[in-house]
Enzyme design. Sequence first.
Site: not given
Ligand code: PBG
Length: 307
Positions: A179, A232
């Site tokens: 991520k 992601k």
């Molecule tokens: C929680 C999380 C996030 C997303 C999914 N889980 C936000 C982040 O890490 O700031 C982002 C999902 C999206 O942008 O659709 N940590």
Amino acid sequence: MRRLVRETHLAASQLILPLFVTAGEGVRREISSMPGHCQLSIDQLVIECAEAAKLGLGGVILFGLPESKDDAASGAYAEDGIVQNALRAVKREVPDLLAVTDVCNCEYTSHGHCGKIVAGEVDNDATLQWLAKTAVSHARAGADIVAPSDMMDGRVAAIRQALDGAGFQNTPILSYAAKFASVFYGPFREAAESTPQFGDRRSYQMDPANGREAMREIELDLDEGADMIMIKPALPYLDLIWQARQRFDVPIAAYQVSGEFAMIEAAARNGWIDHDRAMMESLIAIRRAGADVIISYFAKPAARLLQ
Ligand code: PBG
């Protein structure tokens, strides 16, 4: 003939719809940067879930907006927390729909970070306990899969151990393994009210420049017991989905994140791009790169087109 020789297929059963659940009744609060998506109270969430099931979606992933936040993220692991309550309702009303939960703290902490803050910094190891408690509370409330997205090191092992200890040996972990610290999460942070109040997430989320490190992150999560892994965002990282597909034989998910969705919506609203074609082309590209599962805000309209 094109249909006969097509190499890649997309099915509704491969799509997971993200949903945001909030307190109250009859609430459908529109998210301005994500047209068609709302913060939903539990009664409305159940309606949305019934529709997801009817469309044959692979499942939903739930994000919670607690009534209050604190520096211990206590809303994340409360037995009567918003996601826990939502899960019980969804599992009662739409039992056959696969329910995934996002396991993270940023929606629940007053400072908006994904972990516990000690001396001004996110304390990785102290955060693991929160995550483990949250995952167990989700499993207890009926989650079919838990998906940690915090990016703390060692969280998969901590969650696996806690789930097994609480009798949830059969609850799988979908790890947000690779991520990235991405600008494309912007609209989500409006939706989930989770913008960090200071600093950013670069000390725990990955540098977009690092592909080899992504493979290492995936390997570590698999060693710790992840059953499925996620990359992601999706479209800017197709090379990593492809590499992961070559290297790992577990189910691979890709998250087409809020910013990827918002860009297509905005361009289509301006008449600059054909909405449905852009939506389907982006989804098939993510499948072609090697994702088995796509988490996408397009899940419903795409499933309708696939019918
Ligand atoms: C929680 C999380 C996030 C997303 C999914 N889980 C936000 C982040 O890490 O700031 C982002 C999902 C999206 O942008 O659709 N940590």
